[in-house]
Design a protein around this motif. Structure first.
Motif, mmCIF file in Angstrom:
data_model
loop_
_atom_site.group_PDB
_atom_site.id
_atom_site.type_symbol
_atom_site.label_atom_id
_atom_site.label_comp_id
_atom_site.label_asym_id
_atom_site.label_seq_id
_atom_site.Cartn_x
_atom_site.Cartn_y
_atom_site.Cartn_z
ATOM 1 N N LEU A 148 -4.990 5.598 -2.643
ATOM 2 C CA LEU A 148 -4.079 4.568 -2.442
ATOM 3 C C LEU A 148 -3.589 3.910 -3.529
ATOM 4 C CD1 LEU A 148 -5.706 3.056 0.989
ATOM 5 C CD2 LEU A 148 -3.795 4.657 0.790
ATOM 6 N N SER A 149 -2.408 3.540 -3.706
ATOM 7 C CA SER A 149 -2.019 2.508 -4.676
ATOM 8 C C SER A 149 -1.723 1.203 -3.862
ATOM 9 C CB SER A 149 -0.684 3.049 -5.362
ATOM 10 O OG SER A 149 -0.059 2.168 -6.172
ATOM 11 N N VAL A 150 -2.395 0.151 -4.493
ATOM 12 C CA VAL A 150 -2.553 -1.275 -3.746
ATOM 13 C C VAL A 150 -2.111 -2.141 -4.797
ATOM 14 C CG1 VAL A 150 -3.858 -3.007 -2.551
ATOM 15 C CG2 VAL A 150 -4.362 -0.252 -2.478
ATOM 16 N N SER A 151 -1.103 -3.329 -4.234
ATOM 17 C CA SER A 151 -0.989 -4.535 -5.178
ATOM 18 C C SER A 151 -1.063 -5.444 -4.087
ATOM 19 C CB SER A 151 0.287 -4.221 -5.631
ATOM 20 O OG SER A 151 1.559 -4.160 -5.110
ATOM 21 N N VAL A 152 -1.657 -6.858 -4.564
ATOM 22 C CA VAL A 152 -1.550 -8.026 -4.131
ATOM 23 C C VAL A 152 -0.632 -9.249 -4.731
ATOM 24 C CG1 VAL A 152 -3.105 -9.616 -2.923
ATOM 25 C CG2 VAL A 152 -3.839 -7.262 -2.691
ATOM 26 N N VAL A 209 -1.827 6.308 7.726
ATOM 27 C CA VAL A 209 -1.742 7.602 7.133
ATOM 28 C C VAL A 209 -2.325 8.737 8.048
ATOM 29 C CG1 VAL A 209 -2.482 8.791 5.035
ATOM 30 C CG2 VAL A 209 -1.965 6.163 5.063
ATOM 31 N N PRO A 210 -1.541 9.862 8.274
ATOM 32 C CA PRO A 210 -1.890 10.905 8.992
ATOM 33 C C PRO A 210 -2.993 11.863 8.228
ATOM 34 C CG PRO A 210 0.555 10.939 8.721
ATOM 35 C CD PRO A 210 -0.001 9.857 7.925
ATOM 36 N N TYR A 211 -3.959 12.448 8.969
ATOM 37 C CA TYR A 211 -5.121 13.017 8.420
ATOM 38 C C TYR A 211 -4.726 14.203 7.422
ATOM 39 C CZ TYR A 211 -7.884 11.281 12.241
ATOM 40 O OH TYR A 211 -8.446 10.359 13.181
ATOM 41 N N ALA A 212 -3.624 14.754 7.772
ATOM 42 C CA ALA A 212 -2.956 15.712 6.734
ATOM 43 C C ALA A 212 -2.542 15.201 5.515
ATOM 44 C CB ALA A 212 -1.676 16.429 7.302
ATOM 45 N N PHE A 213 -2.527 13.815 5.477
ATOM 46 C CA PHE A 213 -2.136 13.116 4.094
ATOM 47 C C PHE A 213 -3.361 13.165 3.072
ATOM 48 C CE2 PHE A 213 1.970 11.036 2.981
ATOM 49 C CZ PHE A 213 2.697 11.649 3.680
ATOM 50 N N CYS A 214 -4.642 13.182 3.578
ATOM 51 C CA CYS A 214 -5.853 12.864 2.766
ATOM 52 C C CYS A 214 -6.632 14.282 2.958
ATOM 53 C CB CYS A 214 -6.632 11.754 3.216
ATOM 54 S SG CYS A 214 -7.340 11.564 4.980
ATOM 55 N N SER A 215 -7.578 14.239 1.985
ATOM 56 C CA SER A 215 -8.607 15.176 1.998
ATOM 57 C C SER A 215 -9.616 15.040 3.078
ATOM 58 C CB SER A 215 -9.269 15.128 0.467
ATOM 59 O OG SER A 215 -10.244 14.116 0.311
ATOM 60 N N SER A 216 -10.459 15.642 3.133
ATOM 61 C CA SER A 216 -11.602 15.579 4.297
ATOM 62 C C SER A 216 -12.404 14.378 3.959
ATOM 63 C CB SER A 216 -12.418 16.725 4.446
ATOM 64 O OG SER A 216 -13.151 17.187 3.204
ATOM 65 N N ASN A 259 5.954 13.477 -0.962
ATOM 66 C CA ASN A 259 5.833 12.757 0.241
ATOM 67 C C ASN A 259 5.000 11.662 0.204
ATOM 68 O OD1 ASN A 259 7.573 14.810 1.329
ATOM 69 N ND2 ASN A 259 5.990 15.876 2.141
ATOM 70 N N CYS A 260 5.478 10.382 0.349
ATOM 71 C CA CYS A 260 4.264 9.222 0.510
ATOM 72 C C CYS A 260 4.903 8.293 1.559
ATOM 73 C CB CYS A 260 4.905 8.619 -0.837
ATOM 74 S SG CYS A 260 6.434 7.710 -1.331
ATOM 75 N N LEU A 261 4.167 7.401 1.760
ATOM 76 C CA LEU A 261 4.249 6.235 2.918
ATOM 77 C C LEU A 261 3.999 4.935 2.261
ATOM 78 C CD1 LEU A 261 2.288 8.065 5.956
ATOM 79 C CD2 LEU A 261 4.732 7.926 5.632
ATOM 80 N N ILE A 283 0.872 -1.076 0.216
ATOM 81 C CA ILE A 283 -0.030 -0.095 0.168
ATOM 82 C C ILE A 283 0.987 1.350 -0.139
ATOM 83 C CG2 ILE A 283 -2.104 1.280 1.258
ATOM 84 C CD1 ILE A 283 -2.737 -1.150 2.556
ATOM 85 N N GLU A 284 0.607 2.034 -0.628
ATOM 86 C CA GLU A 284 1.305 3.471 -1.025
ATOM 87 C C GLU A 284 0.184 4.551 -1.035
ATOM 88 O OE1 GLU A 284 3.735 5.991 -4.069
ATOM 89 O OE2 GLU A 284 4.706 3.903 -3.579
ATOM 90 N N ALA A 285 0.690 5.594 -0.118
ATOM 91 C CA ALA A 285 -0.322 6.810 0.062
ATOM 92 C C ALA A 285 0.784 8.131 -0.085
ATOM 93 C CB ALA A 285 -0.812 6.954 1.524
ATOM 94 N N ALA A 286 0.235 8.823 -0.992
ATOM 95 C CA ALA A 286 0.693 10.097 -1.253
ATOM 96 C C ALA A 286 0.319 11.331 -0.681
ATOM 97 C CB ALA A 286 0.810 10.374 -2.724
ATOM 98 N N SER A 287 0.920 12.118 -0.139
ATOM 99 C CA SER A 287 0.403 13.539 0.538
ATOM 100 C C SER A 287 -0.625 14.245 -0.310
ATOM 101 C CB SER A 287 1.573 14.283 1.223
ATOM 102 O OG SER A 287 1.036 15.528 1.449
ATOM 103 N N ARG A 288 -1.454 14.721 0.073
ATOM 104 C CA ARG A 288 -2.360 15.664 -0.752
ATOM 105 C C ARG A 288 -1.682 16.880 -1.155
ATOM 106 N NH1 ARG A 288 -7.083 18.058 2.588
ATOM 107 N NH2 ARG A 288 -5.303 19.024 3.771
ATOM 108 N N GLY A 289 -0.988 17.506 -0.259
ATOM 109 C CA GLY A 289 -0.279 18.533 -0.381
ATOM 110 C C GLY A 289 0.929 18.592 -1.256
ATOM 111 N N ASN A 290 1.870 17.585 -0.921
ATOM 112 C CA ASN A 290 3.057 17.409 -1.784
ATOM 113 C C ASN A 290 3.330 15.747 -1.879
ATOM 114 O OD1 ASN A 290 5.724 17.436 -2.313
ATOM 115 N ND2 ASN A 290 6.592 18.067 -0.687
#
Length: 328
Positions: free
Chosen positions: A319-323, A307-314, A281-283, A271-278
């Motif tokens: 998310l980018s997901v692979s299995v 994923v911190p609240y600041a990473f996502c919209s309201s 920055n990704c997790l 799972i990969e999550a990118a920051s909404r503002g930047n």
């Protein structure tokens, strides 16, 4: 001594078992079959019990003993041999009051009417069949018969090889690893087997699942208010992308596989999550998929992507997901 087992197989007993019967018995059976074929009477039929579970099958036949080519289990749980094979109507093995399998201790009235002990204790010393005042007595012979009967699991065709006491069959099937899993969609109640989910979701929940291909990344735009998203693999394995709100930190994402049968089947996920503002920055998390037969709202604590609240919209988180399947 005859040994008892319960057979859910569709085929008839091997001919070798029938050959062991006496000549007179064969003649009587042959005459009865001929009478039914000539219209003198209906051919013998066996009652069948319908399973309330999709895919489960029961034919309602009990087998006394086993032939040389059937798997046998003696009292010590080890495979055995010998005995004879006969079929009886399993309704005879159920209490005529509560319709549950008879289980010792068994009591009967003076006219021979039998019921389980818990039902007799509520009858105020009056038989439910003949309505006479009854002096209940133990039926030791029937107790021994019931205790000798071994039952194959209703989910034998799905991989369960256990032989259990007929009286404990329902208890075993409720906890059997090969029993169907319950659809995770709230209020659905459908129960299905691993590899047989596509039809159900296509008909009833087409908007609630996402199909994917193993080893290929796909994008998910998940509403942060949803507790999970259903993912269906190309082989019909059912996965849940879980979302847990962990105040005051953020959202924890993880993947579980909802499956029955062998829970040692292994998958991995990323799972990969990118920051909404930047977006730079990704997790990212790479972990093994947790297998479970039922999902009751619990979230795996060993591995998850926070994923911190600041990473996502309201309202949504992309998310980018692979299995992927882990091969050994």
């Amino acid at each position: 001594m005859a040994k008892f087992s319960f057979d859910d197989a569709d085929e008839d007993p091997p001919a070798a078992a029938a050959a062991g019967a006496g000549g007179d018995k064969r003649k009587r059976e042959g005459s009865a079959a001929a009478d039914g074929a000539d219209g003198g009477g209906p051919p013998p039929t066996s009652k069948a019990r319908n399973s309330a579970v999709v895919g489960g099958e029961r034919d309602g036949r009990a087998v006394v003993g086993a032939s040389c080519c059937e798997r046998r289990v003696d009292g010590d749980g080890e495979p055995g041999t010998g005995g004879i094979s006969m079929r009886i109507d399993t309704d005879l093995l159920d209490c005529s009051i509560c319709f549950e399998p008879l289980s010792p201790p068994l009591y009967q009235c003076q006219n021979g009417h039998v019921a389980c002990f818990s039902c007799w204790s509520r009858l105020s010393n009056k038989c439910h069949v003949c309505s006479h005042d009854a002096i209940f007595a133990r039926n030791i012979a029937l107790e021994k018969i019931v205790e000798s009967i071994k039952s194959s699991c209703a989910y034998a065709k799905w991989g369960c090889s256990k032989l259990v006491s007929y009286a404990q069959r329902s208890v075993h099937e409720e906890a059997c690893l090969f029993a169907p899993s319950t659809c995770p969609i709230p209020g659905c109640g459908y129960r299905g087997f691993t590899g047989c989910w596509s039809g159900h979701f296509l008909v009833d929940h087409s908007a609630d699942c996402l199909h994917f291909t193993y080893g290929q990344s796909f994008e998910v735009n998940l509403a942060v208010s949803l507790p999970f998203l259903v993912l269906l693999g190309e082989d019909d394995h059912l996965f849940l992308l879980l979302n847990k709100n962990m105040m005051p930190f953020g959202h924890a994402f993880t993947v579980v596989c909802l499956r029955n049968g062998n829970l040692n089947w292994n998958f991995s996920y990323e799972i990969e999550a990118a920051s909404r503002g930047n977006p730079g920055n990704c997790l990212r998390l790479k972990a093994s998929v947790t297998n479970t037969k039922e999902w009751g709202g619990l979230h795996p604590a060993e591995a998850f992507l926070l994923v911190p609240y600041a990473f996502c919209s309201s309202a949504n988180q992309t998310l980018s997901v692979s299995v992927a399947s882990i091969l050994f």
